[in-house]
Scaffold this motif. Structure first.
Motif, PDB file in Angstrom:
ATOM      1  N   ALA A   1       0.775  -1.061  -0.192  1.00 50.18           N
ATOM      2  CA  ALA A   1       0.038   0.026  -0.071  1.00 50.18           C
ATOM      3  C   ALA A   1       0.804   1.181   0.077  1.00 50.18           C
ATOM      4  O   ALA A   1       1.903   1.301   0.512  1.00 50.18           O
ATOM      5  CB  ALA A   1      -0.842   0.018   1.295  1.00 50.18           C
ATOM      6  N   SER A   2       0.249   2.253  -0.593  1.00 48.98           N
ATOM      7  CA  SER A   2       0.922   3.716  -0.733  1.00 48.98           C
ATOM      8  C   SER A   2       0.598   4.262   1.101  1.00 48.98           C
ATOM      9  O   SER A   2      -0.480   3.589   1.687  1.00 48.98           O
ATOM     10  CB  SER A   2       0.318   4.612  -1.518  1.00 48.98           C
ATOM     11  N   PRO A   3       1.711   4.982   1.607  1.00 47.72           N
ATOM     12  CA  PRO A   3       1.486   5.315   2.912  1.00 47.72           C
ATOM     13  C   PRO A   3       0.116   5.857   3.122  1.00 47.72           C
ATOM     14  O   PRO A   3      -0.315   5.671   4.471  1.00 47.72           O
ATOM     15  CB  PRO A   3       2.641   6.221   3.001  1.00 47.72           C
ATOM     16  N   THR A   4      -0.056   6.832   2.301  1.00 49.51           N
ATOM     17  CA  THR A   4      -1.326   7.964   2.894  1.00 49.51           C
ATOM     18  C   THR A   4      -2.106   8.044   1.722  1.00 49.51           C
ATOM     19  O   THR A   4      -1.760   8.164   0.647  1.00 49.51           O
ATOM     20  CB  THR A   4      -0.898   9.241   3.357  1.00 49.51           C
ATOM     21  N   PRO A   5      -3.446   7.665   1.713  1.00 49.49           N
ATOM     22  CA  PRO A   5      -4.007   7.267   3.035  1.00 49.49           C
ATOM     23  C   PRO A   5      -4.344   5.560   3.032  1.00 49.49           C
ATOM     24  O   PRO A   5      -4.791   5.190   4.029  1.00 49.49           O
ATOM     25  CB  PRO A   5      -5.619   7.676   2.918  1.00 49.49           C
TER      26      PRO A   5
ATOM     27  N   ALA B   1      -2.091   2.890   3.590  1.00 54.22           N
ATOM     28  CA  ALA B   1      -1.776   2.202   4.704  1.00 54.22           C
ATOM     29  C   ALA B   1      -2.271   2.529   6.223  1.00 54.22           C
ATOM     30  O   ALA B   1      -2.588   1.724   6.900  1.00 54.22           O
ATOM     31  CB  ALA B   1      -0.310   2.387   4.789  1.00 54.22           C
ATOM     32  N   GLU B   2      -2.891   3.818   6.040  1.00 49.38           N
ATOM     33  CA  GLU B   2      -3.390   4.310   7.378  1.00 49.38           C
ATOM     34  C   GLU B   2      -4.835   3.701   7.377  1.00 49.38           C
ATOM     35  O   GLU B   2      -5.272   3.249   8.568  1.00 49.38           O
ATOM     36  CB  GLU B   2      -3.408   5.799   7.289  1.00 49.38           C
ATOM     37  N   ILE B   3      -5.366   3.470   6.411  1.00 47.47           N
ATOM     38  CA  ILE B   3      -6.849   2.913   6.332  1.00 47.47           C
ATOM     39  C   ILE B   3      -6.575   1.345   6.844  1.00 47.47           C
ATOM     40  O   ILE B   3      -7.287   0.803   7.347  1.00 47.47           O
ATOM     41  CB  ILE B   3      -7.440   3.040   5.133  1.00 47.47           C
ATOM     42  N   LEU B   4      -5.584   0.676   6.012  1.00 48.51           N
ATOM     43  CA  LEU B   4      -5.446  -0.563   6.404  1.00 48.51           C
ATOM     44  C   LEU B   4      -4.762  -0.976   7.779  1.00 48.51           C
ATOM     45  O   LEU B   4      -5.526  -1.867   8.526  1.00 48.51           O
ATOM     46  CB  LEU B   4      -4.527  -1.220   5.572  1.00 48.51           C
ATOM     47  N   ASN B   5      -4.234  -0.139   8.209  1.00 52.38           N
ATOM     48  CA  ASN B   5      -3.724  -0.066   9.733  1.00 52.38           C
ATOM     49  C   ASN B   5      -4.948   0.156  10.649  1.00 52.38           C
ATOM     50  O   ASN B   5      -5.033  -0.497  11.874  1.00 52.38           O
ATOM     51  CB  ASN B   5      -2.643   0.969  10.069  1.00 52.38           C
ATOM     52  N   TYR B   6      -5.852   0.980  10.299  1.00 52.34           N
ATOM     53  CA  TYR B   6      -6.946   0.826  11.093  1.00 52.34           C
ATOM     54  C   TYR B   6      -7.714  -0.359  11.268  1.00 52.34           C
ATOM     55  O   TYR B   6      -8.250  -0.828  12.198  1.00 52.34           O
ATOM     56  CB  TYR B   6      -8.179   2.025  10.560  1.00 52.34           C
ATOM     57  N   VAL B   7      -7.970  -1.025  10.041  1.00 55.06           N
ATOM     58  CA  VAL B   7      -8.460  -2.372   9.942  1.00 55.06           C
ATOM     59  C   VAL B   7      -7.951  -3.396  10.603  1.00 55.06           C
ATOM     60  O   VAL B   7      -8.462  -3.988  11.296  1.00 55.06           O
ATOM     61  CB  VAL B   7      -8.828  -2.814   8.664  1.00 55.06           C
ATOM     62  N   LYS B   8      -6.434  -3.268  10.494  1.00 52.63           N
ATOM     63  CA  LYS B   8      -5.645  -4.205  11.375  1.00 52.63           C
ATOM     64  C   LYS B   8      -6.042  -4.120  12.977  1.00 52.63           C
ATOM     65  O   LYS B   8      -5.985  -5.092  13.588  1.00 52.63           O
ATOM     66  CB  LYS B   8      -4.193  -3.911  10.911  1.00 52.63           C
ATOM     67  N   ASP B   9      -5.859  -2.838  13.199  1.00 53.62           N
ATOM     68  CA  ASP B   9      -5.863  -2.396  14.664  1.00 53.62           C
ATOM     69  C   ASP B   9      -7.325  -2.809  15.489  1.00 53.62           C
ATOM     70  O   ASP B   9      -7.406  -2.808  16.524  1.00 53.62           O
ATOM     71  CB  ASP B   9      -5.291  -1.353  15.118  1.00 53.62           C
ATOM     72  N   ASN B  10      -7.992  -2.436  14.670  1.00 54.76           N
ATOM     73  CA  ASN B  10      -9.571  -2.373  15.265  1.00 54.76           C
ATOM     74  C   ASN B  10     -10.646  -3.407  14.729  1.00 54.76           C
ATOM     75  O   ASN B  10     -11.541  -3.536  15.511  1.00 54.76           O
ATOM     76  CB  ASN B  10     -10.047  -0.912  14.945  1.00 54.76           C
ATOM     77  N   LEU B  11     -10.366  -4.001  13.393  1.00 56.94           N
ATOM     78  CA  LEU B  11     -11.608  -4.682  13.110  1.00 56.94           C
ATOM     79  C   LEU B  11     -11.003  -6.284  12.598  1.00 56.94           C
ATOM     80  O   LEU B  11     -11.708  -7.228  12.585  1.00 56.94           O
ATOM     81  CB  LEU B  11     -12.023  -4.189  11.604  1.00 56.94           C
ATOM     82  N   ALA B  12      -9.822  -6.425  12.274  1.00 55.49           N
ATOM     83  CA  ALA B  12      -9.138  -7.820  11.866  1.00 55.49           C
ATOM     84  C   ALA B  12      -9.258  -8.677  12.526  1.00 55.49           C
ATOM     85  O   ALA B  12      -9.800  -9.921  12.310  1.00 55.49           O
ATOM     86  CB  ALA B  12      -7.711  -7.457  11.214  1.00 55.49           C
TER      87      ALA B  12
ATOM     88  N   ASN C   1      -3.113  11.409  -2.370  1.00 56.05           N
ATOM     89  CA  ASN C   1      -2.484  10.964  -1.377  1.00 56.05           C
ATOM     90  C   ASN C   1      -1.353  11.707  -1.109  1.00 56.05           C
ATOM     91  O   ASN C   1      -0.574  11.810  -0.169  1.00 56.05           O
ATOM     92  CB  ASN C   1      -2.214   9.322  -1.547  1.00 56.05           C
ATOM     93  N   TYR C   2      -0.602  12.236  -2.219  1.00 55.39           N
ATOM     94  CA  TYR C   2       0.567  12.905  -2.193  1.00 55.39           C
ATOM     95  C   TYR C   2       0.423  14.286  -1.568  1.00 55.39           C
ATOM     96  O   TYR C   2       1.152  14.926  -0.849  1.00 55.39           O
ATOM     97  CB  TYR C   2       1.414  12.715  -3.474  1.00 55.39           C
TER      98      TYR C   2
ATOM     99  N   TYR D   1     -10.161  12.284   7.245  1.00 52.92           N
ATOM    100  CA  TYR D   1      -9.759  13.054   6.048  1.00 52.92           C
ATOM    101  C   TYR D   1     -10.435  14.348   5.606  1.00 52.92           C
ATOM    102  O   TYR D   1      -9.833  15.076   4.689  1.00 52.92           O
ATOM    103  CB  TYR D   1      -9.568  12.056   4.940  1.00 52.92           C
ATOM    104  N   ALA D   2     -11.560  14.523   6.467  1.00 50.83           N
ATOM    105  CA  ALA D   2     -12.474  15.787   6.192  1.00 50.83           C
ATOM    106  C   ALA D   2     -12.571  16.282   4.698  1.00 50.83           C
ATOM    107  O   ALA D   2     -12.372  17.407   4.500  1.00 50.83           O
ATOM    108  CB  ALA D   2     -11.794  16.816   6.988  1.00 50.83           C
ATOM    109  N   GLY D   3     -12.938  15.132   3.896  1.00 52.32           N
ATOM    110  CA  GLY D   3     -13.317  15.558   2.447  1.00 52.32           C
ATOM    111  C   GLY D   3     -11.987  15.448   1.514  1.00 52.32           C
ATOM    112  O   GLY D   3     -12.090  15.639   0.309  1.00 52.32           O
ATOM    113  N   ALA D   4     -10.650  15.167   1.993  1.00 50.67           N
ATOM    114  CA  ALA D   4      -9.644  15.012   1.084  1.00 50.67           C
ATOM    115  C   ALA D   4      -9.603  13.616   0.539  1.00 50.67           C
ATOM    116  O   ALA D   4      -8.987  13.280  -0.355  1.00 50.67           O
ATOM    117  CB  ALA D   4      -8.318  15.154   2.014  1.00 50.67           C
TER     118      ALA D   4
END
Length: 275
Positions: A42-46, A48-59, A207-208, A267-270
């Motif tokens: 994954a690209s770091p942003t967003p 990997a951030e989304i995947l890490n949220y899944v990993k830490d909270n849902l997986a 993302n960049y 991300y507030a719309g980004a």
């Protein structure tokens, strides 16, 4: 310039792939070993951030062992998925994936759409797009699809006119009208935000932009519309791996209400959910 940039990117990506394979280090084919963790490039942003949220909270509750590998280019995630170094990737749009498969003979397929990153025009020199002076230099991504998206964004806002039907394959040679005589500097996508002090404006992938602390909804001079946009970012695997139970679990989690709320809040719309 375009060919040189692509060759340079390919060489750098080859080196990154070597490092990425070393980092995986398991000696196993991640795509075929369904008993092990699902490794996702994954690209770091967003992404990997989304995947890490899944990993830490849902997986864990879903019975998914998830491992996230970050890559900063747009080539290595697909080549690593093709050769089985990773089991899936999450960084690209369908038009980019189609173009990549065609040019590289790879067999990567989409599993599920997750989000849209609106592509925008940014500047450190002017406050409005129509403030660009005659002969201004605009940096654009040099890969086929993102360059086409960049030019379509400028065309949709009246800065240039493109040949009919060119779509996301558009290049500067497809410009039919250029009233401001804009000049285009083709750069690897990750370099576009770093060019802002050297050019008059730059079209930057969402993302960049986020990585560069740009706020698309606030800082962009022009921004892609989400309505009817075919450029959602997606989870992808090598053809034949779509029924991997780990992939199915991840696809379901990535389209969950929890992930939708995470994207909207963070991300507030980004970044916009595509489901």
């Amino acid at each position: 310039m375009r060919n040189t940039a692509k060759i340079t990117t390919a060489v750098l990506a080859a080196g990154a792939l070597t490092l990425g394979l070393s980092a995986c280090g398991s000696g196993k084919d991640s795509a075929s070993d369904t008993s092990g963790p699902l490794i996702v490039a994954a690209s770091p942003t967003p992404h990997a951030e989304i995947l890490n949220y899944v990993k830490d909270n849902l997986a864990k509750d879903a019975g998914l062992d998830l491992e996230v590998k970050e890559f900063t280019d747009y080539v290595t995630p697909n080549t690593a998925t093709e050769d089985g170094s990773v089991g899936a990737n999450y960084f690209q749009t369908q038009p980019y994936l189609d173009d990549f498969n065609k040019k590289n003979g790879t067999h990567i397929v989409s599993v599920v759409d997750v989000h849209l990153e609106p592509l925008g025009l940014y500047s450190h020199k002017v406050d409005k797009a129509d403030g660009l002076k005659s002969g201004a230099t605009v940096a654009v991504p040099n890969d086929t699809v993102n360059e086409g998206r960049a030019l379509q964004l400028l065309a949709a806002n009246g800065l240039i006119t493109l040949k009919d039907g060119v779509g996301t394959s558009a290049t500067p040679s497809d410009i039919t009208e250029n009233p401001k005589n804009l000049k285009f500097k083709e750069l690897e996508a990750a370099q576009t935000p770093r060019s802002l002090d050297d050019v008059d404006a730059a079209v930057v992938n969402g993302n960049y932009a986020i990585e560069a602390d740009l706020k698309p909804a606030k800082d962009s001079l022009l921004l892609e519309s989400a309505k009817g946009n075919p450029n959602s970012n997606l989870l992808a695997v090598k053809e034949g791996q779509e029924d991997d139970p780990r992939v199915k679990k991840l696809a379901k989690l990535l389209n969950s209400p929890e992930v939708k709320k995470f994207i909207e809040d963070k991300y507030a719309g980004a970044v916009l959910p595509s489901f």
